[in-house]
Structure formats: structure tokens, C-alpha cells
Design a protein around this motif. Sequence first.
Motif, PDB file in Angstrom:
ATOM      1  N   ASP A 161       0.830  -1.211   0.000  1.00  0.00           N
ATOM      2  CA  ASP A 161       0.000   0.000   0.000  1.00  0.00           C
ATOM      3  C   ASP A 161       0.864   1.260   0.000  1.00  0.00           C
ATOM      4  N   ASN A 162       1.960   1.225   0.741  1.00  0.00           N
ATOM      5  CA  ASN A 162       2.866   2.386   0.772  1.00  0.00           C
ATOM      6  C   ASN A 162       3.434   2.679  -0.613  1.00  0.00           C
ATOM      7  N   LEU A 163       3.820   1.608  -1.318  1.00  0.00           N
ATOM      8  CA  LEU A 163       4.352   1.788  -2.670  1.00  0.00           C
ATOM      9  C   LEU A 163       3.286   2.333  -3.611  1.00  0.00           C
ATOM     10  N   LEU A 164       2.086   1.767  -3.543  1.00  0.00           N
ATOM     11  CA  LEU A 164       0.992   2.212  -4.406  1.00  0.00           C
ATOM     12  C   LEU A 164       0.575   3.644  -4.087  1.00  0.00           C
ATOM     13  N   ASP A 165       0.594   4.001  -2.806  1.00  0.00           N
ATOM     14  CA  ASP A 165       0.264   5.377  -2.408  1.00  0.00           C
ATOM     15  C   ASP A 165       1.292   6.361  -2.959  1.00  0.00           C
ATOM     16  N   GLU A 166       2.565   5.971  -2.872  1.00  0.00           N
ATOM     17  CA  GLU A 166       3.635   6.841  -3.374  1.00  0.00           C
ATOM     18  C   GLU A 166       3.494   7.056  -4.881  1.00  0.00           C
ATOM     19  N   ALA A 167       3.032   6.008  -5.585  1.00  0.00           N
ATOM     20  CA  ALA A 167       2.849   6.108  -7.033  1.00  0.00           C
ATOM     21  C   ALA A 167       1.497   6.712  -7.386  1.00  0.00           C
ATOM     22  N   ASN A 168       0.674   6.997  -6.371  1.00  0.00           N
ATOM     23  CA  ASN A 168      -0.663   7.580  -6.561  1.00  0.00           C
ATOM     24  C   ASN A 168      -1.563   6.676  -7.414  1.00  0.00           C
ATOM     25  N   ILE A 169      -1.490   5.374  -7.190  1.00  0.00           N
ATOM     26  CA  ILE A 169      -2.372   4.438  -7.899  1.00  0.00           C
ATOM     27  C   ILE A 169      -2.984   3.441  -6.910  1.00  0.00           C
ATOM     28  N   ASN A 170      -3.443   3.971  -5.787  1.00  0.00           N
ATOM     29  CA  ASN A 170      -4.037   3.102  -4.773  1.00  0.00           C
ATOM     30  C   ASN A 170      -5.441   3.574  -4.418  1.00  0.00           C
ATOM     31  N   SER A 171      -6.121   4.187  -5.395  1.00  0.00           N
ATOM     32  CA  SER A 171      -7.456   4.729  -5.122  1.00  0.00           C
ATOM     33  C   SER A 171      -8.550   3.693  -5.313  1.00  0.00           C
ATOM     34  N   TYR A 172      -8.313   2.698  -6.177  1.00  0.00           N
ATOM     35  CA  TYR A 172      -9.343   1.708  -6.533  1.00  0.00           C
ATOM     36  C   TYR A 172      -8.790   0.292  -6.381  1.00  0.00           C
ATOM     37  N   PRO A 173      -9.679  -0.704  -6.335  1.00  0.00           N
ATOM     38  CA  PRO A 173      -9.236  -2.076  -6.035  1.00  0.00           C
ATOM     39  C   PRO A 173      -8.670  -2.864  -7.221  1.00  0.00           C
TER      40      PRO A 173
ATOM     41  N   THR B 146       7.882  -1.274 -22.831  1.00  0.00           N
ATOM     42  CA  THR B 146       7.393  -0.361 -21.807  1.00  0.00           C
ATOM     43  C   THR B 146       6.082  -0.914 -21.263  1.00  0.00           C
ATOM     44  N   VAL B 147       5.935  -0.886 -19.944  1.00  0.00           N
ATOM     45  CA  VAL B 147       4.730  -1.427 -19.298  1.00  0.00           C
ATOM     46  C   VAL B 147       4.026  -0.291 -18.561  1.00  0.00           C
ATOM     47  N   ILE B 148       2.711  -0.157 -18.801  1.00  0.00           N
ATOM     48  CA  ILE B 148       1.895   0.854 -18.128  1.00  0.00           C
ATOM     49  C   ILE B 148       0.893   0.147 -17.225  1.00  0.00           C
ATOM     50  N   LEU B 149       0.836   0.560 -15.969  1.00  0.00           N
ATOM     51  CA  LEU B 149      -0.082  -0.034 -14.994  1.00  0.00           C
ATOM     52  C   LEU B 149      -1.204   0.958 -14.702  1.00  0.00           C
ATOM     53  N   TYR B 150      -2.446   0.474 -14.795  1.00  0.00           N
ATOM     54  CA  TYR B 150      -3.626   1.312 -14.566  1.00  0.00           C
ATOM     55  C   TYR B 150      -4.325   0.877 -13.280  1.00  0.00           C
ATOM     56  N   ASN B 151      -4.840   1.873 -12.545  1.00  0.00           N
ATOM     57  CA  ASN B 151      -5.652   1.609 -11.367  1.00  0.00           C
ATOM     58  C   ASN B 151      -7.119   1.858 -11.753  1.00  0.00           C
ATOM     59  N   LEU B 152      -7.947   0.784 -11.710  1.00  0.00           N
ATOM     60  CA  LEU B 152      -9.317   0.848 -12.231  1.00  0.00           C
ATOM     61  C   LEU B 152     -10.349   0.858 -11.107  1.00  0.00           C
ATOM     62  N   LYS B 153     -11.424   1.604 -11.342  1.00  0.00           N
ATOM     63  CA  LYS B 153     -12.452   1.757 -10.319  1.00  0.00           C
ATOM     64  C   LYS B 153     -13.224   0.470 -10.098  1.00  0.00           C
ATOM     65  N   ASN B 154     -13.557  -0.243 -11.186  1.00  0.00           N
ATOM     66  CA  ASN B 154     -14.262  -1.516 -11.048  1.00  0.00           C
ATOM     67  C   ASN B 154     -13.756  -2.515 -12.088  1.00  0.00           C
ATOM     68  N   GLU B 155     -14.158  -3.740 -11.914  1.00  0.00           N
ATOM     69  CA  GLU B 155     -13.645  -4.833 -12.748  1.00  0.00           C
ATOM     70  C   GLU B 155     -14.037  -4.672 -14.213  1.00  0.00           C
ATOM     71  N   ASN B 156     -15.152  -4.018 -14.480  1.00  0.00           N
ATOM     72  CA  ASN B 156     -15.628  -3.847 -15.854  1.00  0.00           C
ATOM     73  C   ASN B 156     -15.065  -2.607 -16.545  1.00  0.00           C
ATOM     74  N   ASP B 157     -14.192  -1.931 -15.845  1.00  0.00           N
ATOM     75  CA  ASP B 157     -13.591  -0.714 -16.412  1.00  0.00           C
ATOM     76  C   ASP B 157     -12.311  -1.030 -17.198  1.00  0.00           C
ATOM     77  N   PHE B 158     -12.125  -2.283 -17.546  1.00  0.00           N
ATOM     78  CA  PHE B 158     -10.876  -2.701 -18.193  1.00  0.00           C
ATOM     79  C   PHE B 158     -10.740  -2.118 -19.612  1.00  0.00           C
ATOM     80  N   ILE B 159      -9.493  -1.991 -20.058  1.00  0.00           N
ATOM     81  CA  ILE B 159      -9.172  -1.433 -21.378  1.00  0.00           C
ATOM     82  C   ILE B 159      -9.249  -2.541 -22.420  1.00  0.00           C
TER      83      ILE B 159
END
Length: 528
Positions: free
Chosen positions: A301-313, A354-367
Motif C-alpha cells: 500500500d505504501n508503494l501504491l500510495d507513493e505512485a498515486n495508484i491506490n485509489s481503486y481495487p 514499456t509497461v503501463i499499470l492502470y488503477n481501475l475503479k471496477n472490474e468492468n472498467d478494463f481497457i
Amino acid sequence: MKILRLKELMATKLFKECNLLIGNEGLENTISSAMILETLNIENYSSQNQLVMATLYEFQTATKEESKQCFQNMEKQGVSALIIKLNTTIKAIPSYLVEQSTAYHIPLIEAPETVSYEKILLAIYEPTLKKQEHLLRTYYEVRQEFTKVERNLRSFDQIMETFYKLIQLPCSLKIPNLEVDLHYGERFDEYESVQQEFLETTEFTKNTYKKLTLFLSGENKWKTTLETQITSPIADEGVLRVYQKDGATIQSDLMILENAIDLIHEQIQIVFLLKKHHYTRMNNLADAILQNPPEKTDELDNLLDEANINSYPYFQGIAFSCKNKESLQKNKGVIKKLRYLRNLTIYFDHHKCTVILYNLKNENDFITKDEIKQLFTEDSQTLEQFRFSISQTKQKGSLKEILLDCLDGLRFNNSFSLGPIVSFNDLGVFQIFMRDNGPKQMMEAIPNNLIKLWLENSELFETLYTFFKNNRNYKKTSEVLFMHSKTARYRINKISDILMLDFFDPIQVVNYELATYFLHMKKNTTVE
């Protein structure tokens, strides 16, 4: 160096005692320097727009032919005028010298002995020295102002605000890849450039300047601007412009420009170093999250918070790689577009991709693949130059699997050329062959007789592939292959005999069907 005309020099108090012996010819000649003649071999010493000074002694000791040759050389070199000083014994210049000066269009000035060389040189160089003194004073004062900015340098805005205050003219600065687009004073965006010329460089300028003539056709308005390119190995070429009042280029304005450009280059370097530091930190952070995520929840969680991608599950990843080195320069643009797909992202460079990681609000919000295709609709070359791999949607406890999904998808696509975009979810049963030596193990599991058919008889292999693809329907197979249904049936029977394949044995059919699909995807590669 200030350039003055001969008529301006003749109008000074010093030259009131001098006489121009060939009428008014040459009064418009410009004078930029002066020299004292010591020998008639002037072609080795004189230069264009130069005032030459001599005594009668040099000409008295020479023949008329030699003096004639001297005047010829002065004309050839572009000498502006010749001053000959009289002495106590000779009160006038010989007529043959006046004739030669007239013949070769060299204004001849007769000067009394009382007019010294030093006074003549001072008359020519004093205006220039005063001007240079003024420019140096301007440079110093401007530098002092910019030094105040430099001590607390934080942005391009600070530089341009100070620049605008000093130059008191409308100005603009654009550096595209640093997203700098600043304007101060009146804007002239609708004007078009209709003419340009380069300014002559001086001893006080190290940058190149263009003078542009701008025109606004609808209102028949004209404007001139000074433009210089901001070139740097670490930033795209930028442009600094200053819009002039009356089209005249003032040297002191160039002093202000030179100082501003120095400071802009310093700021580019600062921005580059800050971006490099930020990139390294975020790259290491993303690497830690995806490659070696902590087992303890609070540490992750600390790592995700630092990267600002810990808002959604939920999380999802996209990896992309370019096919050749020429495409590498487009990487930044591709990253920028992909990051716009969702709000919360972090990316890092992993070996050749290059790898991009996305933080998604819900499971159906996938790209989806369609989203990526839509993203590059107007840039079809990108889909030709790059390969994209989309992971499954995961929760934070399975972050490492996202990286594996992305990398395995790229590796599988590189082997089987499925298209520019592959989604891990689309691969179904083939997912089991994507780990480690999966493709090689798959080849080893395929019956040898099917591999032989694939290698040696492409026509029969394509018929078998089409037959499986159309649910083992003879009619549809014949239509796709543009052949008679009896021909399709004959070929399938022949294939059955060659492979000893029983189409009524479901296990055998499933094995051969999967293997056929696998080999068809691999048709553009070599057997491992």
C-alpha cells in the motif's frame, strides 16, 4: 562596428581643413575601418569599405606605373577613399595622382600636415567605441537583472516575465516537448510569415537571428519580428520571438535577447535533470510494484500510495514494444496517448518494452483492444510499428501476474504474429503455452506427421485449417477456398489418410485441431 559614410566623415570639424579632389564622387561610400599605407603593394593589406591613409613619400618614391597599379588594386579591393597628407615641402598633390584616382573611382582627399593619423582614426572609431561602451553597459545591467532571476530560478515564466519587462516589446517562447507556450504582450498568431532574412552576427552575439516580415491579409497589416531557435540536445527545437515596433533592430535588444537565451538554456538543463530524477524514481517504483511486490499488504500500500495508484481495487497492464530502432523516437508519444486512457497510471521501461499499470475503479472498467485501435485511428503507422499486449484485470494481491500477462502476450505475439494488439483474455487455451518454454513444448507435443504436412504441403495444410475453422463443414470449406465441394471432400479424405486421423475420434480431433491452429499462427516463423 558602426558603418559611416564618407560624406558624414567629411562633414566633421576635423575634415573641414581637407579637400576632396574628385568632386562629389564616392561621398556615399561606406567606411568601416582604416589603415595606414606603408607600401604600395596594397592588395595584401587593404579590405572592402576601408579608408586608406598615406603620405606623398610613398608615391614619390614609386613610378607612375606602380602608383597606377596601386589605384587598380584599391578599386579591386573595394577601398572607400584615399587620404594623402601634404608636408612642408610639397603643398599640392601631383595631377597624375588625381587623374588615377578619377580613373579608378577612388575618392582622393588632400589633408594638411596638421591633421594627424591619430585624429583621423579617432574620428572613424570614436562613434563605434561609444556605441560598444553603451552596449557593454546595457549587457552588464541586463545581466544584473537576470542574475536576480537566476538565483531563484523556478520556471520559464520567470525568465519571460523579466525579459518582457526589460525589452518592453511583445514576445513569445515555445518549446513543444517541454509543453512551454508563453506569450507576453500583444499576440500575432493570425499573421503569416511572407519574408525572412538572417541578421548579421556581431562580436556581441553568439546566436543566430532571423528577421521575419509578417502579414495579416484580412486587415492588410504588417509586422516584423526577430526569431531565434532554442536548440538543445535534450529538448525539441524551441522558438523565441520578439515583435518589433518599427522594424528596426536595436543592438541593445540583442543584448537582452542573448541574456534571456542563456537563462532559457539553463532552465532546460534544470528541467531535464528534474525529469530524469523523477523518471528514475518512478521507474524504480513501478519496477518494485510489478516485478517484486511486497508480500505485506501495508508495504505494498505504501508503494501504491507513493505512485498515486491506490485509489481503486482493480489493476490492469498494457505493454508495448517497437519492431525496430527507427520507431523508438515515437515511444514518448505512444506512452502519452496510452496514459490518457485512464486517470491513474504509472509506467516503467522493462528491457525492450514499456509497461503501463492502470488503477481501475471496477472490474468492468478494463481497457479493450478496440480502445487502443481507436486511440491510433489517425496514426495507422503506430499500429504497424508497435505491438501491444493487454493483461487481465487483477486485484492488488496479483500485481505480479499483470507483468507476466503483458510480457507473455508480447512474446507469444512475436512468435505467432496475431496482429498489432493481443489481449491475454483472447488466448484461451493457448495461455498454458505462454509460460517459459510453452511454445517449444507445444511444438514437441504436435504429431510429427502434422508438422511434416505443414512444412511440405501448404495447400493441404491450408485446407485442413479451413475445415477446422468452419466447424468441419465441407460446403463452407469449399466456398472459402473457391473449390468444388467434391474437391474439398477429396482433399480432406487424403489428409485423413496421410495423418491417419479419425474424424470420429473426439480426443484425436481436438488434439489435431489445436495443433493446426498453433501451426497456422506460426506459419511466418521457423520451427523451434
